[in-house]
Design a protein around this motif. Structure first.
Motif, mmCIF file in Angstrom:
data_model
loop_
_atom_site.group_PDB
_atom_site.id
_atom_site.type_symbol
_atom_site.label_atom_id
_atom_site.label_comp_id
_atom_site.label_asym_id
_atom_site.label_seq_id
_atom_site.Cartn_x
_atom_site.Cartn_y
_atom_site.Cartn_z
ATOM 1 N N VAL A 15 32.330 -1.161 10.281
ATOM 2 C CA VAL A 15 33.260 -2.193 10.722
ATOM 3 C C VAL A 15 34.324 -2.391 9.650
ATOM 4 C CG1 VAL A 15 33.497 -4.589 11.490
ATOM 5 C CG2 VAL A 15 31.346 -3.374 11.881
ATOM 6 N N ASP A 16 35.572 -2.154 10.013
ATOM 7 C CA ASP A 16 36.687 -2.544 9.156
ATOM 8 C C ASP A 16 37.037 -3.963 9.573
ATOM 9 O OD1 ASP A 16 36.607 0.042 8.228
ATOM 10 O OD2 ASP A 16 38.436 0.673 9.226
ATOM 11 N N PHE A 17 37.282 -4.819 8.605
ATOM 12 C CA PHE A 17 37.482 -6.219 8.968
ATOM 13 C C PHE A 17 38.440 -6.927 8.033
ATOM 14 C CE2 PHE A 17 33.941 -6.087 6.019
ATOM 15 C CZ PHE A 17 34.188 -7.147 5.169
ATOM 16 N N GLU A 18 38.901 -8.071 8.510
ATOM 17 C CA GLU A 18 39.703 -8.992 7.716
ATOM 18 C C GLU A 18 38.982 -10.334 7.700
ATOM 19 O OE1 GLU A 18 43.476 -9.306 9.638
ATOM 20 O OE2 GLU A 18 44.163 -7.366 8.888
ATOM 21 N N TYR A 19 39.044 -11.008 6.584
ATOM 22 C CA TYR A 19 38.478 -12.348 6.474
ATOM 23 C C TYR A 19 39.640 -13.318 6.410
ATOM 24 C CZ TYR A 19 35.793 -16.313 4.797
ATOM 25 O OH TYR A 19 35.206 -17.553 4.674
ATOM 26 N N ARG A 20 39.716 -14.188 7.393
ATOM 27 C CA ARG A 20 40.780 -15.188 7.393
ATOM 28 C C ARG A 20 40.302 -16.429 8.141
ATOM 29 N NH1 ARG A 20 42.473 -11.398 11.228
ATOM 30 N NH2 ARG A 20 42.886 -12.336 13.254
ATOM 31 N N ASP A 21 40.787 -17.535 7.727
ATOM 32 C CA ASP A 21 40.441 -18.817 8.356
ATOM 33 C C ASP A 21 38.928 -19.037 8.431
ATOM 34 O OD1 ASP A 21 43.205 -19.233 8.760
ATOM 35 O OD2 ASP A 21 43.136 -18.198 10.684
ATOM 36 N N GLY A 22 38.210 -18.524 7.442
ATOM 37 C CA GLY A 22 36.774 -18.742 7.368
ATOM 38 C C GLY A 22 35.943 -17.883 8.311
ATOM 39 N N LYS A 23 36.557 -16.849 8.919
ATOM 40 C CA LYS A 23 35.834 -15.970 9.845
ATOM 41 C C LYS A 23 36.131 -14.512 9.523
ATOM 42 C CE LYS A 23 35.868 -19.071 13.826
ATOM 43 N NZ LYS A 23 36.277 -19.214 15.230
ATOM 44 N N TYR A 24 35.198 -13.652 9.951
ATOM 45 C CA TYR A 24 35.357 -12.207 9.810
ATOM 46 C C TYR A 24 35.835 -11.645 11.151
ATOM 47 C CZ TYR A 24 32.647 -12.697 5.532
ATOM 48 O OH TYR A 24 32.204 -13.074 4.295
ATOM 49 N N PHE A 25 36.977 -10.958 11.136
ATOM 50 C CA PHE A 25 37.534 -10.367 12.346
ATOM 51 C C PHE A 25 37.504 -8.846 12.224
ATOM 52 C CE2 PHE A 25 39.373 -14.589 12.161
ATOM 53 C CZ PHE A 25 39.250 -15.022 13.473
ATOM 54 N N ALA A 26 36.849 -8.192 13.183
ATOM 55 C CA ALA A 26 36.764 -6.730 13.183
ATOM 56 C C ALA A 26 38.122 -6.157 13.574
ATOM 57 C CB ALA A 26 35.694 -6.262 14.155
ATOM 58 N N THR A 27 38.667 -5.309 12.720
ATOM 59 C CA THR A 27 39.919 -4.639 13.045
ATOM 60 C C THR A 27 39.665 -3.255 13.626
ATOM 61 O OG1 THR A 27 40.124 -3.833 10.764
ATOM 62 C CG2 THR A 27 41.257 -5.887 11.316
ATOM 63 N N GLU A 28 38.522 -2.648 13.243
ATOM 64 C CA GLU A 28 38.132 -1.339 13.786
ATOM 65 C C GLU A 28 36.619 -1.232 13.742
ATOM 66 O OE1 GLU A 28 39.207 3.358 13.269
ATOM 67 O OE2 GLU A 28 39.338 2.076 11.505
ATOM 68 N N ILE A 29 36.060 -0.667 14.800
ATOM 69 C CA ILE A 29 34.610 -0.450 14.868
ATOM 70 C C ILE A 29 34.398 1.007 15.253
ATOM 71 C CG2 ILE A 29 32.427 -1.155 15.917
ATOM 72 C CD1 ILE A 29 33.960 -3.738 16.829
ATOM 73 N N GLU A 30 33.569 1.715 14.487
ATOM 74 C CA GLU A 30 33.260 3.100 14.829
ATOM 75 C C GLU A 30 31.767 3.363 14.652
ATOM 76 O OE1 GLU A 30 34.707 6.020 11.677
ATOM 77 O OE2 GLU A 30 36.013 4.275 11.370
#
Length: 91
Positions: free
Chosen positions: A73-88
């Motif tokens: 999982v490629d992700f960004e952490y923002r606003d206190g949450k983890y958002f997946a930017t790419e899943i493989e």
């Protein structure tokens, strides 16, 4: 000396701004999936997917995720949450 302080202040500002949002990646097995939240858990971290999340290696969308799958999982952490930017899928 004056320019040194300007560079220092700008550098400090950039560090503070970048610390509020960062990108990274993580590998592991999907432990759970929450369809209504559009989220899943890997290594105890809850990741949320968005319309811009990319899926690779045979995954076409959120519905293709299954508990027990090994993923990266490629992700960004923002606003206190983890958002997946790419899943493989991983082998």
């Amino acid at each position: 000396m004056k320019n040194y302080f300007k560079v220092l202040i700008v550098s400090l500002f950039l560090v503070l701004c970048l610390s509020s949002a960062f990108a990274d990646d993580l590998e592991g097995r999907i432990e759970s999936i929450n369809q209504s939240e559009k989220s899943f858990v890997v290594q105890g971290i809850k990741f949320f997917v968005t319309q811009s999340t990319d899926y690779d290696d045979g995954l076409k969308g959120f519905a293709d995720l299954k508990e027990g799958q090994k993923v990266e999982v490629d992700f960004e952490y923002r606003d206190g949450k983890y958002f997946a930017t790419e899943i493989e899928l991983e082998d």
